[in-house]
Scaffold this motif. Sequence first.
Motif, short mmCIF file in Angstrom:
data_model
loop_
_atom_site.label_atom_id
_atom_site.label_comp_id
_atom_site.label_asym_id
_atom_site.label_seq_id
_atom_site.Cartn_x
_atom_site.Cartn_y
_atom_site.Cartn_z
N GLY B 113 0.80 -1.23 0.00
CA GLY B 113 0.00 0.00 0.00
C GLY B 113 0.82 1.27 0.00
O GLY B 113 0.27 2.36 0.21
N GLY B 114 2.15 1.16 -0.14
CA GLY B 114 2.97 2.35 -0.15
C GLY B 114 3.45 2.77 1.24
O GLY B 114 3.17 2.10 2.24
N VAL B 115 4.16 3.89 1.25
CA VAL B 115 4.82 4.34 2.48
C VAL B 115 3.81 4.58 3.61
O VAL B 115 4.06 4.23 4.76
N VAL B 116 2.68 5.17 3.26
CA VAL B 116 1.68 5.47 4.31
C VAL B 116 1.23 4.19 4.99
O VAL B 116 1.17 4.11 6.23
N ALA B 117 0.93 3.19 4.18
CA ALA B 117 0.48 1.91 4.75
C ALA B 117 1.56 1.33 5.66
O ALA B 117 1.29 0.85 6.77
N GLY B 118 2.82 1.39 5.18
CA GLY B 118 3.92 0.84 5.98
C GLY B 118 4.10 1.59 7.29
O GLY B 118 4.28 0.98 8.35
N GLY B 355 -5.52 -0.75 3.94
CA GLY B 355 -6.89 -0.28 3.74
C GLY B 355 -6.98 1.24 3.74
O GLY B 355 -7.63 1.83 2.87
N VAL B 356 -6.31 1.87 4.70
CA VAL B 356 -6.34 3.34 4.77
C VAL B 356 -5.65 3.93 3.55
O VAL B 356 -6.16 4.86 2.91
N ALA B 357 -4.50 3.37 3.20
CA ALA B 357 -3.74 3.93 2.08
C ALA B 357 -4.47 3.75 0.75
O ALA B 357 -4.28 4.53 -0.18
N ARG B 358 -5.27 2.69 0.68
CA ARG B 358 -5.97 2.44 -0.59
C ARG B 358 -7.43 2.85 -0.54
O ARG B 358 -8.23 2.36 -1.33
N ARG B 362 -9.44 10.00 -2.74
CA ARG B 362 -9.67 11.41 -2.46
C ARG B 362 -8.75 11.76 -1.32
O ARG B 362 -8.79 11.12 -0.26
N GLU B 363 -7.94 12.70 -1.51
CA GLU B 363 -6.87 12.99 -0.55
C GLU B 363 -7.41 13.23 0.85
O GLU B 363 -6.81 12.84 1.83
N ARG B 364 -8.59 13.85 0.89
CA ARG B 364 -9.11 14.20 2.20
C ARG B 364 -9.46 12.95 3.01
O ARG B 364 -9.15 12.86 4.19
N SER B 365 -10.07 11.98 2.35
CA SER B 365 -10.46 10.79 3.10
C SER B 365 -9.22 10.02 3.58
O SER B 365 -9.21 9.47 4.68
N VAL B 366 -8.20 9.99 2.73
CA VAL B 366 -6.97 9.32 3.15
C VAL B 366 -6.36 10.07 4.34
O VAL B 366 -5.94 9.46 5.33
N ILE B 368 -7.90 11.90 6.49
CA ILE B 368 -8.71 11.67 7.69
C ILE B 368 -8.39 10.30 8.28
O ILE B 368 -8.26 10.13 9.50
N GLY B 369 -8.25 9.32 7.40
CA GLY B 369 -7.90 7.97 7.87
C GLY B 369 -6.58 7.96 8.61
O GLY B 369 -6.45 7.35 9.67
N ILE B 370 -5.59 8.65 8.03
CA ILE B 370 -4.26 8.66 8.67
C ILE B 370 -4.35 9.32 10.04
O ILE B 370 -3.82 8.81 11.03
N VAL B 371 -5.05 10.45 10.09
CA VAL B 371 -5.17 11.17 11.37
C VAL B 371 -5.91 10.30 12.39
O VAL B 371 -5.53 10.21 13.56
N ALA B 372 -6.97 9.63 11.92
CA ALA B 372 -7.76 8.81 12.85
C ALA B 372 -6.92 7.67 13.41
O ALA B 372 -6.91 7.42 14.63
N VAL B 373 -6.21 6.99 12.53
CA VAL B 373 -5.37 5.88 13.01
C VAL B 373 -4.27 6.41 13.92
O VAL B 373 -3.98 5.84 14.98
N GLY B 374 -3.67 7.55 13.49
CA GLY B 374 -2.62 8.14 14.32
C GLY B 374 -3.12 8.51 15.70
O GLY B 374 -2.45 8.30 16.71
N ALA B 375 -4.34 9.06 15.75
CA ALA B 375 -4.91 9.45 17.05
C ALA B 375 -5.14 8.22 17.92
O ALA B 375 -5.00 8.27 19.14
N CYS B 376 -5.51 7.14 17.28
CA CYS B 376 -5.72 5.90 18.06
C CYS B 376 -4.40 5.31 18.53
O CYS B 376 -4.34 4.65 19.58
N ILE B 377 -3.35 5.51 17.74
CA ILE B 377 -2.04 4.95 18.11
C ILE B 377 -1.45 5.72 19.29
O ILE B 377 -0.85 5.14 20.20
#
Lengths: 193, 628
Positions: B113-118, B355-358, B362-366, B368-377
């Motif tokens: 999924g690329g760098v973000v997924a990793g 899943g988040v990376a793919r 739409r950049e915004r949804s990605v 949001i996903g990154i921020v959401a997962v980051g907030a949970c981490i």
Amino acid sequence: MGFARCAALLVGWVALLAGCRVPPERNPPPALSAPAIVSVVLSDAHPLAGAARLAVRRLNESRAPSERPVQLEIGPRASAGQVLVPVTADAPGSFAGLILVPRRGSLPESHQVDPAMPLDLLGDDLLAAHALGLYDAVLLAGVVARSGPDATADLLVARLRATAGRFALGEISYAQSLEPPLGPSAIVRELPR
Amino acid sequence: MKPWRQASTTAAVMALLGAVVLAVALQSDGAATPFGPGELDVLVTARSMAAGVWPPLWVGAVHPDATGTWLGAAVLSPLLRLGLPDVLALKLAACAHFALFVGATAGFAARRGGVVAGALAGSVLALGAPALLAAQSKYLATTVEIAGIEVALLWATAELSRRERVPGWAIGVVGAVLGLAIIYSLHAAIVALLIAGALLGTGPRLRRAAWLLIPALAVMLPFSWMRDPLGPQRTGLSVKTLGPGDLLALLDISDLGTLLSRAPFALLHETEHIGPDSPLRLLHVPLAALLAAALLGAVVLAVRRRLPHPELLVLLFAVGTAAPLLVAGDLLGYPAAYRYYAPVIAGAAILLGVGVARAPRRERSVAIGIVAVGACIAPGLFTAPRATATELSRPMAAFFAGQHRLGFAQHPLHTQFLMLTPFVRDDELAGWLQGYGVHVGREFTRQQPTALIELRDEGTSPHVAIPGPVNRTLHKTLPQRWIAAADWLGEPHRQHFLLGVGLGAAEDGVLDARDSALLGALPAADQSAFWQGVGSALGERWFWAGQAVPLVYSQEVPLSESAGNALLGGLVTTGGRDAPSLDRVLAPGLHPSRPLHPTPSLRLAHPHPFTYADLGVVGRGEVPMGPR
């Protein structure tokens, strides 16, 4: 090989030598130091060798923390300081130590057979008596030899005299005589080492 | 940047992050208590190997089923041989395993999924899951350590199965590592099935099967054959004493309920550091829910046949490795079973990251996903007041290692203890001996009845018997053979062993006839250390249970003055200032005739030696089973 590889090998080798070569802070206990050797004058292919091997297995399974392991040597030669257990009366005498000569004859009523004894050694009364006699001789030699690091003839005899117990041919004790009625007879021979 | 290089770089960066996080956590949690229970066992075997003495598998492994501990020691021994301090070597090995775990997970996710997924997948493991950090903070050579190798193998398999022509040697390397991994932990058998399915599903099956199986078996068979000649016998190629049938027999529906009810807190290190009712625990639930949602989403896609093959492999890995958790809960109990969550979380993290990376492009949804997962981490590392599980000082660790020296009825007495004691450091020796004494104090009572039955069964015929002087079963029935374990070390070491024997004998608050026989095998002058151990056990029972229960003693004669003093000394040592008076733990008939003065002559290696025992259970036959 380039200079870098040679240097890396050298550094690695020096590091290994300088490293944690011997971590133990104390010597191993007597139980793990040099084994007591019991020599049996017998050909390796002789059927009775199985009885000797079984006896040594029993010795090693049962040793206490302060006792040494026992190593069996089967062959015609014995070196100085070893406990020798000749099967035949005409054993070579170039050693210093204790000889245990297995009794021959019929099985006494009080005998007991090790359940792992090879069955082919128990074919008839005389053969069984011979096999159990050798088994007892190796056991006794091992029990005596494993109980301490020294193996001078006097010490071995002293330990033998203090050894008593029920072996394959019955109750054996050397307190009164080195030729007990049931067990192997003991002979001490001191020759220059 | 090429995808392969991108994935490698992501893997390396996240591996470094994992190693640094673990190193910082270990350093901040206190260098004075660097060991976890069981760690010194591995270290002692590794020292032996580093000295050139390679112990047999049955001596070097802490349990016949824990063959990985022997391999783990073999990995550690070169570091010791190079002269590294032992704690540093242990923690380097632990950090390396964690780095491999985080790096392989991140790399695999980045490849898909690329760098973000990793980055997301790696962050979940390195920062979001204190449970994993705690499990990896101890180098115990178990399923935790094998998890990184499992993920790496899975990644390699996914890479190989993408290619039309796979070189045989590459499959052979996977096979060899897989074989070693199965020896390390049978858990890897699940991965073996997946890898076999992935590699043999296409291409020349027979050739690939040969390349996979032959190296795997070549690595496994020597270990399978290196059996303990006297120990528990195993069947076939198994390296375990418990077969699949035995394990499956443990399962019932309640295990599934336990697994599901525990899952929301699987990311949290549930030890004494965070109470079971602490609200901090809830901060970990969102990330656990996200990981579960990723698994569930992948299942739905797999059912619709829309999940790509590599992700299907990851999904099967995560779900498949969840299955042993059902058994782990039974065998180990929680929180010990949490370490089996490691591969499940890794698989879920890969799926979540991908899943988040793919997500729809739409950049915004990605974002949001990154921020959401980051907030949970984020709460992961920072809500745990202590992230590691290394609470033992060196003497304490030696105390537990001494107890781990298992002996089976078939073994000559004290074999493992004798073979490993030379590799115990001077500053560990007292603890090691006290621990082994506890083991002997417990085991004599357990093993003597069995030995007596075996001895009776051996003599089924009047003319069949092993002579007494060389009969190991007979020796197991003799208390003097048990109590002589440390005589070869001389004084004062022997006294530490006897203190441990007293602790072990009175662990259940009972000194029955067998315990008395052990005591009776000692000269009167040596009995004080034993009685100090008995007193310490009584004080320890008071400390944990909060109530004073009188010692049940089979003898009805008053204790000698020296025995009474030693017992009282032990009692106040573990019971503390509020320790009960002697009247409350000793029946009136046992009181010495003269006033007592507590004289604890020996120092306990662990201030609370029953820390890992089940003291809630009282009664002979249900006595504590020792450290976990």
